[in-house]
Write a protein that holds these residues in place. Structure first.
Motif, short mmCIF file in Angstrom:
data_model
loop_
_atom_site.label_atom_id
_atom_site.label_comp_id
_atom_site.label_asym_id
_atom_site.label_seq_id
_atom_site.Cartn_x
_atom_site.Cartn_y
_atom_site.Cartn_z
N LEU A 1 3.15 -2.39 -9.66
CA LEU A 1 4.55 -0.82 -9.82
C LEU A 1 5.57 -2.48 -9.76
CD1 LEU A 1 3.18 1.74 -7.85
CD2 LEU A 1 4.44 1.99 -9.68
N ARG A 2 5.20 -3.79 -9.20
CA ARG A 2 6.35 -4.34 -9.40
C ARG A 2 7.83 -4.34 -10.21
NH1 ARG A 2 8.20 -8.04 -4.83
NH2 ARG A 2 7.00 -6.51 -3.17
N GLN A 3 6.82 -4.82 -11.57
CA GLN A 3 7.57 -4.44 -12.25
C GLN A 3 8.74 -3.56 -13.32
OE1 GLN A 3 7.88 -7.85 -14.00
NE2 GLN A 3 7.13 -8.43 -12.46
N ARG A 4 7.46 -2.44 -12.44
CA ARG A 4 8.07 -0.74 -13.16
C ARG A 4 9.33 -0.48 -12.10
NH1 ARG A 4 4.68 1.41 -16.25
NH2 ARG A 4 7.26 2.77 -17.24
N PHE A 5 9.53 -1.29 -10.70
CA PHE A 5 10.66 -0.68 -9.85
C PHE A 5 11.77 -1.97 -10.63
CE2 PHE A 5 7.50 -0.46 -5.89
CZ PHE A 5 8.11 1.24 -5.94
N ASN B 1 6.12 4.02 5.03
CA ASN B 1 5.16 2.95 5.53
C ASN B 1 5.34 1.90 4.85
OD1 ASN B 1 4.90 3.17 8.34
ND2 ASN B 1 3.53 4.80 7.55
N GLU B 2 5.15 2.56 3.07
CA GLU B 2 5.31 1.46 1.86
C GLU B 2 6.57 0.35 1.75
OE1 GLU B 2 3.16 3.18 -1.05
OE2 GLU B 2 1.76 3.95 0.01
N GLY B 3 7.29 1.22 1.74
CA GLY B 3 8.61 0.42 1.46
C GLY B 3 8.72 0.25 -0.32
N ASN B 4 8.29 1.56 0.00
CA ASN B 4 8.37 2.00 -1.76
C ASN B 4 9.69 2.40 -1.92
OD1 ASN B 4 7.58 4.01 -0.19
ND2 ASN B 4 6.75 4.75 -2.54
N GLY B 5 10.19 3.27 -1.70
CA GLY B 5 11.35 4.23 -1.60
C GLY B 5 12.48 3.28 -1.21
N ASP B 6 12.34 2.08 -0.20
CA ASP B 6 13.51 1.46 -0.39
C ASP B 6 13.58 0.23 -1.56
OD1 ASP B 6 14.42 1.13 2.04
OD2 ASP B 6 12.22 1.59 2.24
N SER C 1 5.21 -4.04 5.83
CA SER C 1 5.15 -2.70 4.76
C SER C 1 3.18 -2.03 4.97
CB SER C 1 4.70 -2.98 3.63
OG SER C 1 4.39 -2.31 2.43
N ARG C 2 3.10 -1.17 5.20
CA ARG C 2 1.37 -0.85 5.70
C ARG C 2 1.26 1.17 4.01
NH1 ARG C 2 -0.06 -1.13 10.93
NH2 ARG C 2 2.09 -2.47 10.74
N THR C 3 0.26 0.76 4.27
CA THR C 3 -0.62 2.40 3.96
C THR C 3 -2.15 2.09 4.08
OG1 THR C 3 -0.67 3.30 1.28
CG2 THR C 3 -1.64 1.44 1.24
N GLY C 4 -2.08 3.94 4.03
CA GLY C 4 -3.03 4.59 4.47
C GLY C 4 -3.62 5.67 3.10
N ASP C 5 -3.07 5.44 2.48
CA ASP C 5 -3.30 6.91 1.38
C ASP C 5 -4.92 6.41 0.32
OD1 ASP C 5 -1.70 7.56 1.09
OD2 ASP C 5 0.35 6.67 -0.68
N HIS D 1 3.71 -2.49 -0.72
CA HIS D 1 5.45 -2.60 -1.87
C HIS D 1 5.82 -3.08 -0.78
CE1 HIS D 1 3.95 -0.12 -4.23
NE2 HIS D 1 3.89 1.21 -3.48
N GLY D 2 6.66 -3.55 0.17
CA GLY D 2 7.09 -4.47 1.29
C GLY D 2 6.74 -5.22 1.61
#
Lengths: 475, 229
Positions: free
Chosen positions: A194-198, A223-228, B196-200, B210-211
């Motif tokens: 996903l990094r390249q897609r971002f 929690n993931e930071g994907n939204g940011d 950053s974390r996930t439990g998905d 991702h972070g």
């Protein structure tokens, strides 16, 4: 999305026979319930915070027009733009226009249930724009062509072997012999892919947990930071949110944020809570050039002034479904629309119609756990009962159910007859089930006894027990 | 304005059984917005300053952030270099072009390569300042500006935050007071609690979705006024 809630009964039957689904849902108690209980035990003011959260949302809903107008004024003042969308079609068109004006080819997306509600991905793809889900769970189900089965854990219905299978099938540029046997390896692979897609995306679309009227800010919690990464890297940031997401002030959001993560995942606070106000400022080295907020109604304003208004306090934490015995048995897909579980049963009939969603408020034992854990104190069973009553009035419930209820009501208004009838039934059924203590089959009650046994009465009726207890003769 | 706007606002007013808000009701809304009041504040943070710093450390490290206390700004280059060496990471950082980091004598560690600016994909380690730290949940408050680009907080694998003990405050509300006092709300305000974390996948928590995979806080015990931003 196209609802399949009318097929709840068939959906649920299929789910009940799905062993893999039950293996996946089996993680919910430790993953959600135990963590929530432990975190709340560390916050002695939690019940008071719930009261305040409810009061904030009730106040906001009573003045919703004024707060939305103020929100719009502040967004405009800080250089952003608000788009009002009464229907899903208008929301889709507003977003598509922004993407087309920017010549966008790919769009990254943070997790948004509103985007699911308006079927945004299909619309973008049909118009030659590739939508890329970036939340890990959403990414997985996008690869599989599935819908989310939970509002905060979209892929909760899957086991890791199924995720690995999808990654092998789709990430064909990678070594087919690479090991993908644990969550760590799967998470790392998704991160790399996903990094390249971002970095390449032209537009980033996120949902919003809150809109702040005071400042024109939108808020996302992840929690993931994907939204940011979704909102910071592309040139354009689009937020899609429904009308009830607005709260008056930053302080009001602070109070509700104390409830959100604790109720959802049992965290004290989610890893990332981000407040976004307008596009990037002069001199800023990064951030989006354009900031758009699309505000969707889609039937919500029509719930104001009805008993279902209380569902508009929902902050989409998922606690009700995490604690629901029905959800734990059939999973989210059975509910047939974006929002599953008790809150889905309470709100979907208002959003997609009672004809479509009529089964959902009936898929409840009224055990009340959902209401007991709802941070916004939404009386979920009462609202489900409200829909059942509307169903009865509008003759949408099955004829046999209405006839049965009519018969019962007729008898219940005649106390002597009712007492005689129940006594007779208790005695008769008690005798029939004397040997086993339960009944395997009953005329007119096949809907119950086809699937489970009916415990046999032990001789006396409820009223007899009650009378005995009141007089102190029984125990 | 747009027809959609009038349909939505009209629908809301119809549901609420009234016209456009006016008079006392409108005044109440205006008052609430112009003088934002605090709601209930949990007692957890009713502590003397030193204990507030301890609470911040406990809450942040509970969610897998790492924290090292140093005496003053002069100790920061060593702390950064040692953190990187301990993980076998390249001795290279991308630092925010932030005046709040100006008192750090990077030249003390000549082998540490320091560049400044927004984060690029190739940057492995970011170093930023903070706006405040919220002891209640071990949360860093990071407001964007020309000197504090947001991408540094999310793109690199490792995020090192140089925090001054005087910046540790109790609650999110304290943080908002600081930001409001500094002027217009910045484009982005990040509240960051752990990496950053996930439990998905099967609800098993994995760090570094991702972070950043790692969040390292260097707490400078001396220097920095309360909540400087």
């Amino acid at each position: 999305m196209q609802p399949t809630s009318h097929a709840f009964v068939e959906n649920a039957h299929r789910a009940l026979n799905d062993a893999q689904l039950h293996a996946a849902l089996g993680h919910m108690k430790a993953g959600f319930q135990d963590k929530r209980a432990a975190t709340i035990a560390r916050m002695p003011e939690f019940e008071d915070l719930r009261d305040q959260g409810r009061a904030i949302k009730n106040h906001t809903l009573a003045h919703l027009d004024a707060y939305l107008e103020r929100f719009e004024a502040k967004v405009t003042e800080t250089g952003g733009r608000v788009h009002w969308a009464p229907t899903p079609a208008e929301a889709r068109d507003a977003i598509l226009k922004i993407c087309q004006a920017a010549g966008a080819r790919t769009v990254t997306k943070g997790k948004s249930m509103i985007a699911e509600e308006i079927a945004l991905n299909e619309h973008l793809a049909a118009n030659g724009i590739e939508p890329i889900e970036t939340d890990l769970g959403e990414y997985i189900i996008q690869l599989r062509g599935e819908l989310p089965s939970h509002i905060i854990a979209p892929a909760i219905h899957l086991v890791k072997e199924q995720v690995a299978e999808s990654f092998y099938a789709h990430h064909t540029e990678l070594d087919p012999k690479r090991p993908l046997d644990d969550a760590r390896a799967l998470t790392d692979e998704a991160r790399a892919m996903l990094r390249q897609r971002f970095l390449a995306a032209d537009v980033g679309i996120t949902g919003a947990n809150f809109l702040i009227a005071e400042t024109g800010s939108t808020v996302i919690v992840t929690n993931e930071g994907n939204g940011d990464l979704t909102q910071n890297l592309p040139r354009i940031h689009i937020v899609i949110a429904s009308i009830e997401k607005v709260v008056p002030t930053l302080e009001d959001s602070a109070t509700i944020l104390r409830l959100l993560a604790r109720s959802a995942t049992g965290q004290e606070y989610s890893a990332y809570t981000t407040f976004s106000t307008g596009p990037k400022r002069p001199g800023d080295l990064d951030g989006p050039d354009e900031f758009h907020v699309v505000i969707l109604d889609n039937g919500r304003s029509a719930l104001l002034g009805t008993p279902a208004q209380e569902t508009l306090r929902c902050i989409r934490c998922g606690a009700c479904m995490n604690h629901c015995p029905i959800y734990a048995s059939v999973g989210g897909h059975a509910y047939g629309w974006v929002i599953p579980g008790p809150i889905g049963a309470a709100i979907n009939p208002g959003l997609i119609g009672l004809e479509e969603a009529g089964h959902l408020p009936n898929a409840s034992t009224f055990c009340g756990r959902c209401e007991s854990v709802c941070p916004m104190r939404i009386p979920l069973p009462s609202i489900m009962r409200h829909w059942r009553e509307r169903q009865h009035e509008r003759k949408l419930s099955p004829g046999t159910v209405r006839a049965g209820l009519g018969l019962w009501a007729w008898a219940a208004r005649r106390p002597r007859l009712y007492r005689f009838g129940t006594r007779l039934a208790a005695a008769l059924l008690g005798r029939l089930g004397r040997r086993r203590g339960r009944l395997k089959r009953l005329p007119l009650a096949g809907g119950w006894t086809d699937w489970r046994d009916l415990p046999a009465p032990e001789g006396r009726t409820f009223q007899q027990h009650w009378a005995a207890r009141r007089s102190g003769a029984g125990r | 304005m747009s027809a959609g706007r009038e349909r939505i606002l009209g629908g809301i007013r119809k549901g609420l059984g009234r016209g456009k808000l006016e008079g006392e009701a409108l005044a109440a809304v205006e008052a609430r917005l112009s003088a934002p009041a605090r709601n209930l504040i949990p007692r957890r943070t009713a502590l003397p300053t030193a204990e507030l710093v301890d609470l911040f450390e406990k809450m942040a490290t509970d969610v897998a952030a790492t924290l090292r206390r140093v005496a003053g700004p002069d100790d920061v280059p060593d702390a950064v270099a040692e953190f990187l060496a301990g993980l076998n990471l390249p001795s290279e950082i991308k630092a925010a072009p932030d005046p709040r980091l100006d008192d750090i004598p990077w030249s003390k560690r000549p082998t540490l390569a320091v560049s400044h600016g927004a984060a690029a994909d190739s940057d492995l380690t970011a170093v930023t300042a903070a706006t405040a730290a919220i002891a209640e949940t071990g949360t860093l408050m990071l407001a964007s500006s020309a000197a504090a680009p947001t991408r540094l907080n999310f793109l690199p694998d490792n995020h090192i935050v140089v925090l001054r003990a005087g910046q540790v405050t109790g609650t999110y509300e304290d943080g908002w007071d600081l930001v409001r006092a500094a002027g217009a709300l910045p484009r982005t305000v990040n509240f960051v609690t752990g990496p950053s974390r996930t439990g998905d996948i099967e609800q098993k928590i994995q760090l570094g979705a991702h972070g950043p995979r790692r969040l390292h806080i260097i707490l400078v015990e001396d220097g920095g006024e309360t909540g400087s931003s």
